[in-house]
Design a protein around this motif. Structure first.
Motif, mmCIF file in Angstrom:
data_model
loop_
_atom_site.group_PDB
_atom_site.id
_atom_site.type_symbol
_atom_site.label_atom_id
_atom_site.label_comp_id
_atom_site.label_asym_id
_atom_site.label_seq_id
_atom_site.Cartn_x
_atom_site.Cartn_y
_atom_site.Cartn_z
ATOM 1 N N THR A 71 54.055 -67.189 115.922
ATOM 2 C CA THR A 71 53.042 -66.379 116.596
ATOM 3 C C THR A 71 53.114 -66.603 118.107
ATOM 4 N N VAL A 72 53.013 -65.520 118.868
ATOM 5 C CA VAL A 72 52.850 -65.610 120.323
ATOM 6 C C VAL A 72 51.518 -64.960 120.656
ATOM 7 N N VAL A 73 50.680 -65.651 121.405
ATOM 8 C CA VAL A 73 49.453 -65.042 121.903
ATOM 9 C C VAL A 73 49.686 -64.668 123.359
ATOM 10 N N THR A 74 49.419 -63.417 123.706
ATOM 11 C CA THR A 74 49.506 -62.984 125.107
ATOM 12 C C THR A 74 48.085 -62.934 125.648
ATOM 13 N N THR A 75 47.802 -63.788 126.644
ATOM 14 C CA THR A 75 46.414 -63.894 127.131
ATOM 15 C C THR A 75 45.997 -62.673 127.933
ATOM 16 N N HIS A 76 46.975 -62.035 128.628
ATOM 17 C CA HIS A 76 46.673 -60.808 129.386
ATOM 18 C C HIS A 76 47.979 -60.140 129.799
ATOM 19 N N ALA A 77 47.876 -58.967 130.397
ATOM 20 C CA ALA A 77 49.051 -58.104 130.585
ATOM 21 C C ALA A 77 49.879 -58.414 131.829
ATOM 22 N N ASN A 78 49.452 -59.319 132.700
ATOM 23 C CA ASN A 78 50.256 -59.612 133.903
ATOM 24 C C ASN A 78 51.625 -60.148 133.493
ATOM 25 N N GLY A 79 52.664 -59.699 134.204
ATOM 26 C CA GLY A 79 54.039 -60.028 133.838
ATOM 27 C C GLY A 79 54.332 -61.511 133.756
ATOM 28 N N ASP A 80 53.678 -62.315 134.585
ATOM 29 C CA ASP A 80 53.984 -63.751 134.574
ATOM 30 C C ASP A 80 53.500 -64.434 133.296
ATOM 31 N N THR A 173 41.637 -59.532 134.236
ATOM 32 C CA THR A 173 42.224 -58.224 133.900
ATOM 33 C C THR A 173 41.347 -57.583 132.823
ATOM 34 N N ASP A 174 41.797 -56.449 132.304
ATOM 35 C CA ASP A 174 40.999 -55.745 131.291
ATOM 36 C C ASP A 174 40.888 -56.514 129.982
ATOM 37 N N GLY A 175 41.960 -57.168 129.577
ATOM 38 C CA GLY A 175 42.002 -57.667 128.197
ATOM 39 C C GLY A 175 42.098 -59.164 128.044
ATOM 40 N N ASP A 176 41.487 -59.949 128.950
ATOM 41 C CA ASP A 176 41.657 -61.404 128.940
ATOM 42 C C ASP A 176 41.242 -62.051 127.621
ATOM 43 N N VAL A 177 42.110 -62.977 127.171
ATOM 44 C CA VAL A 177 41.851 -63.750 125.950
ATOM 45 C C VAL A 177 41.997 -65.237 126.284
ATOM 46 N N ILE A 178 41.097 -66.069 125.753
ATOM 47 C CA ILE A 178 41.252 -67.519 125.835
ATOM 48 C C ILE A 178 41.561 -68.052 124.437
ATOM 49 N N VAL A 179 42.229 -69.204 124.388
ATOM 50 C CA VAL A 179 42.734 -69.731 123.115
ATOM 51 C C VAL A 179 42.188 -71.138 122.903
#
Ligand code: ZN
Length: 318
Positions: A71-80, A173-179
């Motif tokens: 599984t990969v979690v992407t916290t937000h859409a910024n390229g870095d 950003t619009d879709g920020d996620v914390i883990v």
């Protein structure tokens, strides 16, 4: 925990819980997280380029031989934080639905390469982009969307462990996620937390970002990995929260006084408490977003970045 040295590479926060740190944490140098259980793993974010992501995966392979990232979690859409996702094509990539929608609106690798490459415009903004982004090689990056999206909250198993994803955007950003990794009290904050540098608020509103800090603190996690900068603890989150409160207050006062967003975001206005943080010119970008929430119309991104470039404090060269 929380005492990891701020050096490049994979650091154990607990027996099977890691932070991949990328000093100096300035533009593009982002951190990742890894949660392992037996021979399975969940990766939080990839790196800015294919080569940097290969380096991350090599470090994981060396320290956790035989472990499969399922599984990969992407916290937000910024390229870095997601421009290496293409190297994990066998994994499920999870992000918020808002992130997935925003992916197409983000600056694309070819655009960023053009803006920061040797033939970028001979302007203060071009100079700024070359100095901060010109060192990254975006060749071959294919922006890869999540294979699974969610809203609100999602529990994800990693073999016999459970990881909690919490959507806290729109903020950075619009879709920020914390883990949150409850069994070891670790939290990967993505760019909801910057340590040692001024954050960038692309979207806002700032009140939502302050609430996201409270959400981090409410988890009770004592080891917090920011998107940029060294590992910190709840006290570090409180310091950052206080900065955001100052931003909210500064924006309101400056807006009421008729200042432009770039005057409101001038590094000269920054309180001494945050005087040592890097990239103070990013306050201009943050103030533009705060002004939009206060009633300003839409801003042109290139113009906002140009004002930030103008505000950058520069060492006098020879
Ligand atoms: Zn970032």
């Amino acid at each position: 925990m929380g005492g990891s040295l701020y050096t490049r590479g994979l650091h154990a926060l607990d027996r099977e819980t890691f932070a991949y740190l990328s000093p100096p944490g300035t533009w593009g140098w982002s951190n990742c997280g890894l949660v392992v259980s037996g021979d399975r793993a969940l990766l939080v974010d990839t790196q800015f380029t294919v080569a940097l992501t290969r380096e991350l995966l090599d470090a994981i392979g060396a320290q956790c031989p035989g472990v499969v990232i399922e599984t990969v979690v992407t916290t937000h859409a910024n390229g870095d934080h997601c421009w290496g996702n293409q190297l994990l094509s066998d994994a499920e990539v999870i992000g918020s639905a808002a992130l997935a929608h925003g992916l197409a609106d983000e600056v694309q690798p070819e655009q960023l390469a053009a803006l920061s490459g040797p033939s970028s415009p001979d302007t203060p903004l071009g100079d700024y982009m070359r100095r901060h982004f010109g060192i990254f090689d975006f060749t071959g990056v294919r922006v890869t969307a999540p294979t699974r999206t969610f809203t609100g909250r999602l529990e994800v198993p990693v073999a016999d462990r459970t990881v909690e994803l919490i959507e806290v955007g729109p903020a950075h950003t619009d879709g920020d996620v914390i883990v949150h990794v409850p069994d070891v009290g670790v939290l990967y904050a993505g760019d909801i937390l910057f340590v040692g540098g001024h954050p960038i608020m692309w979207t806002g509103p700032v009140d939502n970002w302050i609430a996201a800090c409270d959400r981090i603190l409410a988890t009770g996690a004592d080891c917090i990995v920011p998107g940029h900068g060294p590992v910190t603890d709840p006290a570090g989150v409180k310091t950052f929260r206080a900065y955001l409160e100052w931003v909210a207050q500064r924006a309101e006062q400056a807006y009421a006084a008729g200042l432009s967003y770039w005057e409101a975001g001038s590094p000269a206005a920054i309180p001494l408490a945050y005087g040592g943080w890097g990239n103070p010119e990013r306050l201009v970008i943050t103030m533009a977003a705060a002004y939009r929430a206060l009633g300003d119309g839409a801003h042109d991104l290139t113009e906002v970045l140009a004002h930030a470039a103008d505000a950058e404090p520069r060492k006098v060269s020879r």
